[in-house]
Design a protein around this motif. Structure first.
Motif, PDB file in Angstrom:
ATOM      1  N   SER A 142       0.837  -1.207   0.000  1.00 37.16           N
ATOM      2  CA  SER A 142       0.000   0.000   0.000  1.00 37.16           C
ATOM      3  C   SER A 142       0.872   1.258   0.000  1.00 37.16           C
ATOM      4  O   SER A 142       0.552   2.248  -0.673  1.00 37.16           O
ATOM      5  CB  SER A 142      -0.984  -0.083   1.163  1.00 37.16           C
ATOM      6  OG  SER A 142      -0.950   1.031   1.961  1.00 37.16           O
ATOM      7  N   CYS A 143       2.004   1.232   0.687  1.00 37.83           N
ATOM      8  CA  CYS A 143       2.920   2.382   0.679  1.00 37.83           C
ATOM      9  C   CYS A 143       3.491   2.585  -0.734  1.00 37.83           C
ATOM     10  O   CYS A 143       3.553   3.716  -1.246  1.00 37.83           O
ATOM     11  CB  CYS A 143       4.047   2.140   1.685  1.00 37.83           C
ATOM     12  SG  CYS A 143       5.355   3.345   1.585  1.00 37.83           S
ATOM     13  N   ILE A 144       3.848   1.470  -1.390  1.00 38.02           N
ATOM     14  CA  ILE A 144       4.394   1.555  -2.752  1.00 38.02           C
ATOM     15  C   ILE A 144       3.341   2.138  -3.712  1.00 38.02           C
ATOM     16  O   ILE A 144       3.635   3.020  -4.527  1.00 38.02           O
ATOM     17  CB  ILE A 144       4.859   0.149  -3.211  1.00 38.02           C
ATOM     18  CG1 ILE A 144       6.205  -0.177  -2.546  1.00 38.02           C
ATOM     19  CG2 ILE A 144       4.957   0.038  -4.727  1.00 38.02           C
ATOM     20  CD1 ILE A 144       6.731  -1.569  -2.813  1.00 38.02           C
ATOM     21  N   GLU A 145       2.111   1.678  -3.577  1.00 37.37           N
ATOM     22  CA  GLU A 145       1.052   2.165  -4.477  1.00 37.37           C
ATOM     23  C   GLU A 145       0.764   3.650  -4.229  1.00 37.37           C
ATOM     24  O   GLU A 145       0.482   4.399  -5.168  1.00 37.37           O
ATOM     25  CB  GLU A 145      -0.223   1.328  -4.329  1.00 37.37           C
ATOM     26  CG  GLU A 145      -0.086  -0.108  -4.835  1.00 37.37           C
ATOM     27  CD  GLU A 145       0.335  -0.192  -6.313  1.00 37.37           C
ATOM     28  OE1 GLU A 145      -0.039   0.695  -7.105  1.00 37.37           O
ATOM     29  OE2 GLU A 145       1.059  -1.146  -6.673  1.00 37.37           O
ATOM     30  N   GLU A 146       0.868   4.057  -2.978  1.00 40.29           N
ATOM     31  CA  GLU A 146       0.660   5.477  -2.653  1.00 40.29           C
ATOM     32  C   GLU A 146       1.731   6.332  -3.343  1.00 40.29           C
ATOM     33  O   GLU A 146       1.441   7.364  -3.925  1.00 40.29           O
ATOM     34  CB  GLU A 146       0.760   5.622  -1.134  1.00 40.29           C
ATOM     35  CG  GLU A 146       0.159   6.880  -0.575  1.00 40.29           C
ATOM     36  CD  GLU A 146       0.379   6.914   0.941  1.00 40.29           C
ATOM     37  OE1 GLU A 146      -0.113   6.012   1.630  1.00 40.29           O
ATOM     38  OE2 GLU A 146       1.092   7.838   1.400  1.00 40.29           O
ATOM     39  N   LYS A 147       2.972   5.847  -3.311  1.00 35.30           N
ATOM     40  CA  LYS A 147       4.066   6.595  -3.966  1.00 35.30           C
ATOM     41  C   LYS A 147       3.840   6.655  -5.471  1.00 35.30           C
ATOM     42  O   LYS A 147       4.108   7.679  -6.112  1.00 35.30           O
ATOM     43  CB  LYS A 147       5.416   5.915  -3.684  1.00 35.30           C
ATOM     44  CG  LYS A 147       5.748   5.780  -2.224  1.00 35.30           C
ATOM     45  CD  LYS A 147       6.831   6.725  -1.800  1.00 35.30           C
ATOM     46  CE  LYS A 147       6.811   6.841  -0.302  1.00 35.30           C
ATOM     47  NZ  LYS A 147       8.051   6.981   0.343  1.00 35.30           N
ATOM     48  N   ARG A 148       3.366   5.567  -6.037  1.00 34.86           N
ATOM     49  CA  ARG A 148       3.120   5.538  -7.485  1.00 34.86           C
ATOM     50  C   ARG A 148       2.056   6.574  -7.864  1.00 34.86           C
ATOM     51  O   ARG A 148       2.177   7.260  -8.867  1.00 34.86           O
ATOM     52  CB  ARG A 148       2.656   4.145  -7.934  1.00 34.86           C
ATOM     53  CG  ARG A 148       3.672   3.052  -7.735  1.00 34.86           C
ATOM     54  CD  ARG A 148       3.220   1.762  -8.424  1.00 34.86           C
ATOM     55  NE  ARG A 148       3.161   1.960  -9.863  1.00 34.86           N
ATOM     56  CZ  ARG A 148       4.179   1.755 -10.686  1.00 34.86           C
ATOM     57  NH1 ARG A 148       5.317   1.330 -10.215  1.00 34.86           N
ATOM     58  NH2 ARG A 148       4.051   1.973 -11.982  1.00 34.86           N
ATOM     59  N   LYS A 149       1.037   6.653  -6.983  1.00 38.59           N
ATOM     60  CA  LYS A 149      -0.040   7.614  -7.250  1.00 38.59           C
ATOM     61  C   LYS A 149       0.520   9.045  -7.239  1.00 38.59           C
ATOM     62  O   LYS A 149       0.241   9.840  -8.133  1.00 38.59           O
ATOM     63  CB  LYS A 149      -1.124   7.460  -6.179  1.00 38.59           C
ATOM     64  CG  LYS A 149      -2.517   7.762  -6.698  1.00 38.59           C
ATOM     65  CD  LYS A 149      -3.526   7.775  -5.593  1.00 38.59           C
ATOM     66  CE  LYS A 149      -4.201   6.436  -5.391  1.00 38.59           C
ATOM     67  NZ  LYS A 149      -5.024   6.407  -4.188  1.00 38.59           N
ATOM     68  N   ILE A 150       1.342   9.338  -6.242  1.00 33.79           N
ATOM     69  CA  ILE A 150       1.913  10.694  -6.143  1.00 33.79           C
ATOM     70  C   ILE A 150       2.776  10.997  -7.369  1.00 33.79           C
ATOM     71  O   ILE A 150       2.796  12.107  -7.882  1.00 33.79           O
ATOM     72  CB  ILE A 150       2.716  10.848  -4.834  1.00 33.79           C
ATOM     73  CG1 ILE A 150       1.772  10.706  -3.640  1.00 33.79           C
ATOM     74  CG2 ILE A 150       3.448  12.191  -4.771  1.00 33.79           C
ATOM     75  CD1 ILE A 150       2.451  10.588  -2.290  1.00 33.79           C
ATOM     76  N   LEU A 151       3.490   9.970  -7.856  1.00 38.40           N
ATOM     77  CA  LEU A 151       4.346  10.174  -9.032  1.00 38.40           C
ATOM     78  C   LEU A 151       3.555  10.144 -10.337  1.00 38.40           C
ATOM     79  O   LEU A 151       4.110  10.338 -11.420  1.00 38.40           O
ATOM     80  CB  LEU A 151       5.410   9.070  -9.099  1.00 38.40           C
ATOM     81  CG  LEU A 151       6.631   9.181  -8.192  1.00 38.40           C
ATOM     82  CD1 LEU A 151       7.471   7.913  -8.288  1.00 38.40           C
ATOM     83  CD2 LEU A 151       7.483  10.400  -8.524  1.00 38.40           C
ATOM     84  N   SER A 152       2.258   9.831 -10.234  1.00 37.37           N
ATOM     85  CA  SER A 152       1.379   9.658 -11.404  1.00 37.37           C
ATOM     86  C   SER A 152       1.928   8.602 -12.351  1.00 37.37           C
ATOM     87  O   SER A 152       1.979   8.808 -13.583  1.00 37.37           O
ATOM     88  CB  SER A 152       1.196  10.970 -12.171  1.00 37.37           C
ATOM     89  OG  SER A 152       0.786  11.972 -11.328  1.00 37.37           O
ATOM     90  N   ILE A 153       2.344   7.494 -11.820  1.00 29.26           N
ATOM     91  CA  ILE A 153       2.795   6.391 -12.695  1.00 29.26           C
ATOM     92  C   ILE A 153       1.973   5.141 -12.378  1.00 29.26           C
ATOM     93  O   ILE A 153       1.319   5.058 -11.380  1.00 29.26           O
ATOM     94  CB  ILE A 153       4.302   6.074 -12.536  1.00 29.26           C
ATOM     95  CG1 ILE A 153       4.680   5.744 -11.067  1.00 29.26           C
ATOM     96  CG2 ILE A 153       5.135   7.211 -13.075  1.00 29.26           C
ATOM     97  CD1 ILE A 153       6.098   5.300 -10.868  1.00 29.26           C
TER      98      ILE A 153
END
Ligand code: SF4
Ligand code: MSK
Length: 633
Positions: free
Chosen positions: A622-633
């Motif tokens: 979930s932390c990894i997916e949150e970072k992906r969302k912030i990076l828009s990737i």
């Protein structure tokens, strides 16, 4: 023991040896852990202080009654943070002193032919010399090596400036460190400052104590450990992928078994040369052995597995069981993670426990000083001791059949090379992290997680590492690993190419294409500095800070002070870090909140605690997916 062996370890190689130990009345780590229950609640919460002779003082947390302050007036925040800071400083000192020893060995390689050490990787030496502004034009390679070694040694006590390797971090990271006043200056200085400021009557502010501790931890990751790794590569070679065998089944009934255990490759590399000496092999044959079988344990085993394909016999919790086989003719140790209990176990068999470092002697062991100034000759004397002991084998020998195969040796250079081979090199300059960045951006890889650290009786042996790794690769998260976590993963088959079958579709495709296993062995504990550099390069390439990357760290079975230092520098480098065992800080609500929450706003990284590997995997993903969302990737 009150339960079956299966509830103590998930490694089947251990079960029969645990039974053998029980039948032969040999006490192991699991017996002592059981005898220790219940463990001290004050210590568990970090609320016992022995910093001065007015103590020990203990803060009572569980009831209204009882002291809330030490005799000097230190409260729970001060006491818990001072204890933690001192542990971090001890961990940083262990890795850094390792780095210092490697720098000395490099100096011997340059200046002292008697040492037997030789610089193996000239390219990496010259590249580091240039990075450090050392003249390389028309210079003899030995002079360059001596200058690099001296410059590295000066990093420990230089009076002014900051550590040189800090320049390798992304700009945003350096700004955060400068703003928070945690930029490491000189390794010894930063460690000493923790000891000074946590002396009675000095720093009482838990946040300030943690600032000093974070600086000492960064001195480890971006200082002592990085010196250890970089100079080891220069001296002994940059690791490259190759297949090896792992687990206690690598011991051989008909050969002299020499287990090398501890940490510093200065000793294990010299022992490796000595075991290949024709005279010593001949001597072994005269004793009735077929040859000399060198195998590794703990981090020194990682080092020689990575560079030379030496089998990895076992991790921290298997050290006593190796001797219980009755087939180990010598266990040769240097520093760190060597249980004092080994001498008692060795006494019950013919095994010679040989200590080699003036920093780590054990009552009951034979001490044979390893001298870097004449490394190979020292090593030959030690190997001879093992060879001559073969004929003393007696009684009941049992070597478990269990061993597995896997690929080790994924240095950053090796990872980048592997990626280069399969991507169109005209599309990107070779030798960059672009293919890795592309795989992450496209979502084929959701992210990457480093699983590192030890074994701890509070977690079922190896299960924390193995189950977490399996959950992550199933969800297309690449795993890299070091230390005793690496042993757990290779023993469980996760470093074989067949482990692709356990991966999600995206990771399986990457593994197939690049011809890598889904769990990459990156080395020993000091080699976590390799991971810092890979993250740093990736962040720079993607034009973000390390804290923005979809990556995480995990130490599911950690136990050592070194692991505390590692966790702290990883968090201060911007990485979310999952611990499977709670650190001894929970008696201070403020300190616990600081480590698991407040640091996030400052450094981007923070600690989380979860003992169930499946739950830990969920939180990490979930932390990894949150970072992906912030990076828009
Ligand atoms: Fe007690 Fe303070 Fe001494 Fe610690 S430093 S032992 S809290 S008096
Ligand atoms: S050896 S520090 S038990 S990983 Fe590096 Fe293993 Fe932990 Fe020691």
């Amino acid at each position: 023991m009150s339960c079956d062996f299966e509830c103590l370890s998930c490694d089947a190689a251990n079960y029969k040896l645990m039974e053998k130990a029980r039948n032969e009345k040999i006490e192991t780590v699991w017996d002592r852990a059981e005898a220790m229950q219940p463990q001290c609640g004050f210590g568990e919460m970090g609320l016992c202080c022995t910093n001065c002779a007015m103590g020990p003082c203990r803060i009572v947390k569980v009831s209204e009654d009882g002291p809330k302050k030490g005799i000097c007036g230190a409260d729970e925040d001060t006491i818990a943070s001072r204890n933690l800071a001192r542990s971090i400083a001890a961990g940083s000192s262990a890795h850094s002193d390792h780095g210092r020893d490697i720098a000395h060995a490099l100096y011997h390689a340059a200046k002292n032919p008697e040492s037997g050490y030789k610089v193996k990787n000239h390219k990496k030496l010259i590249s580091l010399a240039k990075e450090w502004g050392i003249d390389t034009e028309n210079q003899d390679i030995k002079d360059i090596a001596a200058n690099v070694a001296k410059t590295a040694l000066e990093e420990f006590g230089k009076p002014f400036g900051n550590l040189r390797f800090i320049q390798r971090a992304p700009e945003d990271r350096k700004k955060i460190w400068n703003k928070m006043n945690v930029t490491p200056r000189a390794i010894d200085r930063d460690i000493v400052e923790v000891l000074h400021s946590t002396h009675i009557g000095c720093d009482a502010d838990y946040r300030n104590i943690m600032t000093t501790a974070i600086r000492a931890a960064l001195s480890d990751g971006w200082g002592g450990s990085m010196i250890g790794t970089e100079l080891s590569d220069i001296l002994f070679g940059v690791p490259e992928p190759h297949e090896i065998e792992a687990n206690l089944g690598v011991l051989k009934e008909d050969e002299v078994n020499l287990v090398i255990h501890g940490h510093e490759p200065t000793l294990s590399e010299a022992i490796l040369i000595a075991v290949n000496d024709p005279e010593l092999i001949e001597l072994a044959k005269k004793q009735g052995a077929e040859g000399i079988n060198l195998v590794g344990m703990c981090c020194t085993g990682n080092e020689i597995a990575m560079r030379h394909g030496i089998p990895m016999a076992g991790n921290f919790f298997q050290q006593e069981l190796a001797i219980v086989t009755g087939a180990v003719d010598a266990m040769v140790v240097d520093v760190q993670c060597i249980m004092p209990a080994l001498s008692q176990v060795a006494k019950c068999y013919h095994t010679k426990l040989i200590t080699t470092s003036p920093k780590a002697k054990i009552p009951g062991a034979i001490h044979m000083q390893f001298n870097e100034e004449e490394a190979i000759e020292s090593a030959k004397r030690i190997v001879k001791e093992a060879v001559m002991n073969f004929k003393n084998r007696q009684g009941n020998i049992f070597i478990p059949q269990e061993k597995s195969k896997g690929f080790v040796g994924y240095s950053n250079e090796a990872i980048i090379n592997a990626l280069d081979k399969v991507t169109n090199s005209t599309a990107h300059p070779s030798g960059t992290v672009k293919p890795l960045a592309d795989a992450i951006k496209s979502g084929v890889l959701r992210g990457a997680v480093a699983i590192v650290g030890c074994n701890n009786h509070k977690v079922l042996h190896d299960k924390g590492h193995v189950e977490l790794a399996k959950e992550l690769i199933k969800n297309d998260v690449l795993v890299v690993t070091t230390g005793c976590g690496a042993y757990a993963c290779i023993k469980a088959g996760l470093m074989s190419k067949e482990a692709r079958g356990l991966c999600g579709k995206g990771l399986a495709t990457v593994c197939e294409l690049v011809n890598i296993p889904p769990v990459l062995h990156m080395g020993s504990c000091v080699d976590i500095s390799r991971i810092l550099l890979l993250l740093s390069e990736l962040a720079k390439f993607m034009n973000v800070d390390i804290k923005d990357l979809p990556v995480a760290g995990a130490a599911p079975e950690w136990m050592s002070e070194k692991a505390l230092s590692i966790g702290t520098y990883v968090v201060a480098s911007g990485v979310y870090t999952m611990l499977g065992v709670a650190p001894q800080v929970t008696g201070s609500d403020n300190l616990t909140r600081f480590l698991t929450n407040d640091v996030k706003d400052i450094y981007g990284g923070y600690f989380d605690i979860e003992s169930d590997p499946k739950e830990a995997a969920k939180k990490i993903i979930s932390c990894i997916e949150e970072k992906r969302k912030i990076l828009s990737i």
